[in-house]
Each structure stands twice: as structure tokens, then as C-alpha cells.
Motif scaffolding. Structure first.
Motif, mmCIF file in Angstrom:
data_model
loop_
_atom_site.group_PDB
_atom_site.id
_atom_site.type_symbol
_atom_site.label_atom_id
_atom_site.label_comp_id
_atom_site.label_asym_id
_atom_site.label_seq_id
_atom_site.Cartn_x
_atom_site.Cartn_y
_atom_site.Cartn_z
ATOM 1 N N ALA A 271 29.412 81.046 81.948
ATOM 2 C CA ALA A 271 29.574 80.463 82.381
ATOM 3 C C ALA A 271 30.642 80.280 83.786
ATOM 4 N N ARG A 272 29.733 79.891 84.561
ATOM 5 C CA ARG A 272 30.648 79.552 86.005
ATOM 6 C C ARG A 272 30.399 81.491 86.487
ATOM 7 N N SER A 273 29.798 82.586 85.956
ATOM 8 C CA SER A 273 29.733 84.196 86.950
ATOM 9 C C SER A 273 31.302 84.637 85.352
ATOM 10 N N ASN A 274 32.139 83.511 84.267
ATOM 11 C CA ASN A 274 32.396 84.731 83.458
ATOM 12 C C ASN A 274 31.641 84.401 82.401
ATOM 13 N N LEU A 275 32.396 85.007 81.339
ATOM 14 C CA LEU A 275 31.898 85.180 79.944
ATOM 15 C C LEU A 275 31.649 84.039 79.680
ATOM 16 N N ASP A 276 30.963 82.899 78.924
ATOM 17 C CA ASP A 276 31.611 80.941 78.140
ATOM 18 C C ASP A 276 32.726 81.787 77.321
ATOM 19 N N LEU A 277 34.284 81.661 77.142
ATOM 20 C CA LEU A 277 35.207 82.389 76.260
ATOM 21 C C LEU A 277 34.686 81.532 74.899
ATOM 22 N N GLY A 278 34.111 80.367 75.038
ATOM 23 C CA GLY A 278 34.368 79.772 74.000
ATOM 24 C C GLY A 278 33.139 80.063 72.689
ATOM 25 N N ARG A 279 31.683 81.045 73.137
ATOM 26 C CA ARG A 279 31.316 81.671 72.187
ATOM 27 C C ARG A 279 31.504 82.729 71.934
ATOM 28 N N VAL A 280 32.305 83.155 72.877
ATOM 29 C CA VAL A 280 33.068 84.566 72.335
ATOM 30 C C VAL A 280 33.923 83.680 70.720
ATOM 31 N N MET A 281 34.735 83.445 71.092
ATOM 32 C CA MET A 281 35.367 82.729 70.184
ATOM 33 C C MET A 281 34.431 82.372 68.940
ATOM 34 N N GLN A 282 33.671 81.355 69.648
ATOM 35 C CA GLN A 282 32.370 80.664 67.926
ATOM 36 C C GLN A 282 32.606 82.575 67.163
ATOM 37 N N ARG A 283 31.951 83.603 68.304
ATOM 38 C CA ARG A 283 31.465 84.801 67.493
ATOM 39 C C ARG A 283 32.514 85.470 66.588
ATOM 40 N N LEU A 284 33.598 85.381 67.495
ATOM 41 C CA LEU A 284 34.790 86.196 66.277
ATOM 42 C C LEU A 284 35.000 85.744 65.421
ATOM 43 N N GLY A 285 34.715 84.404 65.152
ATOM 44 C CA GLY A 285 34.588 83.588 63.971
ATOM 45 C C GLY A 285 33.834 83.881 62.725
ATOM 46 N N GLU A 286 32.696 83.699 63.234
ATOM 47 C CA GLU A 286 31.553 84.433 62.824
ATOM 48 C C GLU A 286 31.627 85.656 61.898
ATOM 49 N N LEU A 287 32.208 86.585 63.057
ATOM 50 C CA LEU A 287 33.195 88.126 62.175
ATOM 51 C C LEU A 287 34.504 87.799 61.144
ATOM 52 N N GLU A 288 34.673 86.836 61.017
ATOM 53 C CA GLU A 288 35.536 86.521 60.043
ATOM 54 C C GLU A 288 36.997 86.934 61.174
ATOM 55 N N VAL A 289 37.541 86.554 61.786
ATOM 56 C CA VAL A 289 38.329 86.408 62.240
ATOM 57 C C VAL A 289 39.683 85.799 62.627
ATOM 58 N N ASN A 290 40.165 85.540 61.697
ATOM 59 C CA ASN A 290 41.380 84.130 61.967
ATOM 60 C C ASN A 290 41.712 83.885 63.597
ATOM 61 N N GLU A 291 42.535 84.847 63.259
ATOM 62 C CA GLU A 291 43.078 84.548 64.362
ATOM 63 C C GLU A 291 43.663 85.888 65.515
ATOM 64 N N VAL A 292 43.367 85.685 66.231
ATOM 65 C CA VAL A 292 43.109 86.079 67.264
ATOM 66 C C VAL A 292 44.695 86.503 68.238
ATOM 67 N N LEU A 293 45.206 87.636 69.070
ATOM 68 C CA LEU A 293 46.257 87.411 69.460
ATOM 69 C C LEU A 293 45.645 88.152 71.448
ATOM 70 N N VAL A 294 45.714 87.004 72.199
ATOM 71 C CA VAL A 294 45.201 87.582 73.451
ATOM 72 C C VAL A 294 46.224 88.025 74.015
ATOM 73 N N GLU A 295 45.689 89.669 74.374
ATOM 74 C CA GLU A 295 46.946 90.423 75.656
ATOM 75 C C GLU A 295 46.697 90.786 76.987
ATOM 76 N N CYS A 296 46.773 89.515 78.228
ATOM 77 C CA CYS A 296 46.080 89.701 79.011
ATOM 78 C C CYS A 296 47.089 89.378 80.606
#
Ligand code: AOF
Ligand code: ZN
Length: 365
Positions: A271-296
Motif C-alpha cells: 500500500a503506497r509502496s510499503n507492505l500493507d501493515l493491516g494485512r500483515v497483522m491480520q495474517r499474524l492473527g490467522e497464525l494465532e498470534v495474540n501479542e506482537v512485540l515490535v522492535e524497530c
């Protein structure tokens, strides 16, 4: 008043027990249960890991015959479905529990009120809502994933007093003290995934693994739109699984699974030449991730703030200055007026070693 002082103390104890599963219940919620008779605790239990028994049957077993006629205090609505274990509602009914008090409803669509309904229909007295804020907080990730499909996102950054995170040349390791880095280990250990960007991997070559005594490693996730991460990156080394998200390419679309060493690669749209972060998070939800820690670094942090995808921000502040050429906390578009500045609510301040830890949540208004 529905709840007595004893009710409160029993639920507090159940929450304490639930917290013992902080690092281990993934992808299940942390749940604790206490059985009491005549204001005396007669049984206790907590859910330790997915696939293992739920909190209620453990508490019931520990109470033995004294379960009959007791009150059960559970931090989450008892389940009514056949999952990896039989329904807790059946176990509660068979044990002769007279009253059930739970803190919050289970938003899992397989439960979602059905547990409470079945108990009531069987004549059990059911009360809910006791210490619900605390119980929600303990499982913020599970609750969010069940309700909206994505994990709870916790951003972690370390900065100087002047809000700088790295020198202009990218050097950013060891700004915060060893005590802060040890503290970060606990947040990683309770996360289903730790996420970073290719920029951070290339600049710092972090491992992002858990080095405290737990037997579960979170999934390590790298946003690598242009496939810049090399096989030799430390993050790809064991232990634990690694997932790379790269931009979907229209050309080559084979059925073969793409890999980089042992790491799996998944493609997401941009999305506007960056990865669609909403999609990324939704995918992690599908993979049963409850909490994500972002270190960036600043770019991804800024993009997450802009997308409204930061639920909590842990900011470690080191008492030092890095100057104006050093990199900022978050790359944000230039602000025309103060009213447009992202604002936060300060939830907690804590001294950790030589540093200060702030826990912030974005202000919604
Ligand atoms: C409870 N008590 O201690 C827990 C509950 O696969 P299973 O059988 O472990 O079921 C997992 C689901 O059960 C989970 O998604 C959540 O809805 C509920 N967890 N329920 O009554 C417990 N851990
Ligand atoms: Zn259950």
C-alpha cells in the motif's frame, strides 16, 4: 452489591494464578480459577499450556469432595465447546458447584456467552464482571484477536533524553542499559511474535529471541519488502521459527513455498509502496498470534502510528543526549499544527536500572 470483599479477594487470587501462564499458554488465554466454600479457598488451578487442562478442572480436582456446593471464581467465562479438552461447563456441573463468578466473557465465537447460558440453564448462580479490567488486561491480545482478528500490537523503542534512537550512521545498539534489555526479554517471552524490519536487521543484526528460562520462542517476523535480508542474518538462526513478509510480485507465482534458509516467506500486497501493515497483522492473527512485540526503527514505528496499529508503546529512555543529527523515534509527516500531533496517555512510569520506562497508549479522542 453483587460482590463481597471475599469475592474480590478470591478473584484477585484467581488472577494471580492466571498470570503464572503469562509465557506459556499461547495461543490460549491465561486463565485462573479458585473454588471457595464459606469464604474459604478449597481449590486452585491455572491453565498452563494449550492442549493441557483448563483452569477449572484443575481447581475442581484440587478441591476434591469440597467442590460440591462451592463458588467457582474464574478469570474467563468457562468454555462450553469441545476443543483440545472437554467443556469446562460440563466439569463444573458434574462437580456440583453452586455459583460461578467470572471476570470477563470469552469472546471466542465457540463460547461467547454460551458457557454462562448453559450454567444458568442448569440452575447455577452466575455472576460476571468482577475485576474485568484486570482480566481484560491479562489477555488483551487474545481478546483482540478473537474480536477483530488481529493481535495486540506493542511497540518497544529505546531512546535518548532528546528522543533519538540511533546515530545518523545507524548505530543504535546499547543506548539503553543492560537492565532495560533484560526487561525487554520478559515482553518478548509473553509475545506470540516479535516483529522487526529489514532496515533494523541490516543495521543491527539482532537475534530477537528469548534468552530467559522459558520453553517457548515467539515467532520472529521480518518485514522485508524488497528481499534484502541475507541468509547469514542472525535472526534466521535457531531457536524458533522465522517468517518473512515480502511484497507480492505479479510475475513469478509458483506453487513452491518460498524459503530463505529455514525461514518461510509470505507475500503481502503493498500500500503506497510499503507492505500493507493491516494485512500483515491480520495474517499474524490467522497464525494465532495474540501479542506482537515490535522492535524497530523510525520508519516502521511511524508507519504503525499512522496506521493506528500501536495499542501500547513501551519507551525506554536512557539519560543521555544524541543530538539532532541522530535518528528520531518515529518518522512522521511534517505537522502543520500542534492539534495534529499524535498524543498518548501515560499509563505507567518505572525506573529500570539507569533508564526510565514509560508505558503509553495512544489517545483515541
Ligand atoms: C476456560 N478455561 O483455562 C481456558 C479457556 O483448545 P482448548 O480446548 O484448550 O480450548 C481453547 C479455548 O478455550 C480458548 O480459545 C478459549 O476460548 C478457552 N480457554 N477456557 O474455560 C481455561 N484456557
Ligand atoms: Zn475450558
Amino acid at each position: 452489591m453483587k460482590f463481597s470483599a471475599f469475592d474480590e479477594s478470591a478473584m484477585r487470587r484467581a488472577l494471580e494464578l492466571a498470570a503464572r501462564g503469562l509465557y506459556s499458554t499461547h495461543p490460549n488465554p491465561r486463565v485462573g480459577a479458585v473454588l471457595a466454600r464459606d469464604d474459604e479457598i478449597v481449590g486452585e488451578g491455572w491453565h498452563e499450556r494449550a492442549g493441557g487442562p483448563h483452569a477449572e478442572p484443575i481447581a475442581i480436582r484440587s478441591a476434591g469432595e469440597r467442590a460440591r456446593g462451592s463458588t467457582a471464581y474464574v478469570t474467563l467465562e468457562p468454555c462450553s465447546h469441545h476443543g483440545r479438552t472437554p467443556p469446562c461447563v460440563d466439569v463444573l456441573l458434574a462437580s456440583g458447584v453452586r455459583r460461578v463468578v467470572y471476570a470477563v466473557g470469552d469472546p471466542n465465537p465457540k463460547v461467547n456467552g454460551a458457557g454462562a447460558k448453559r450454567l444458568k440453564e442448569a440452575g447455577v448462580i452466575v455472576h460476571s464482571g468482577l475485576m474485568s479490567t484486570e482480566a481484560e488486561g491479562l489477555n488483551a491480545g487474545f481478546m483482540m484477536r478473537m474480536r477483530i482478528g488481529r493481535p495486540f500490537v506493542r511497540l518497544k523503542t529505546g531512546a535518548s533524553l532528546d528522543g533519538r534512537t540511533a546515530l545518523a550512521n545507524g548505530a543504535s545498539r546499547w543506548i539503553t542499559s543492560e537492565a532495560s534489555r533484560a526487561d525487554v526479554q520478559h515482553w518478548r517471552a509473553q509475545s506470540g511474535a516479535v516483529l522487526t524490519s529489514a532496515n533494523t536487521v541490516l543495521a543491527d543484526d539482532p537475534r530477537l529471541d528469548v534468552r530467559i528460562d522459558t520453553d517457548r520462542q515467539p515467532l520472529r517476523v521480518v518485514l522485508d519488502r524488497r528481499r534484502r535480508v541475507r541468509k547469514t542474518a542472525k535472526i534466521l538462526a535457531p531457536p524458533g521459527d522465522v517468517l518473512l513478509f515480502a511484497a507480492a510480485n505479479r510475475k513469478k507465482r509458483g506453487a513452491d513455498e518460498e524459503m530463505l534458509g529455514a525461514a518461510r516467506i509470505e507475500r503481502v500486497r503493498t500500500a503506497r509502496s510499503n507492505l500493507d501493515l493491516g494485512r500483515v497483522m491480520q495474517r499474524l492473527g490467522e497464525l494465532e498470534v495474540n501479542e506482537v512485540l515490535v522492535e524497530c526503527g523510525p520508519k516502521l514505528a511511524g508507519a504503525l502510528f499512522a496506521a493506528g496499529l500501536v495499542d501500547e508503546w513501551l519507551l525506554y529512555v536512557a539519560p543521555m543526549l544524541l543530538g539532532r543529527d541522530a535518528k528520531p523515534l518515529a518518522a512522521l509527516p511534517r505537522l502543520a499544527k500542534l492539534a495534529d500531533a499524535p498524543r498518548f496517555e501515560l499509563r505507567e512510569t518505572l525506573t529500570i536500572g539507569a533508564d526510565l520506562r514509560l508505558r503509553l497508549v495512544p489517545r483515541k479522542d
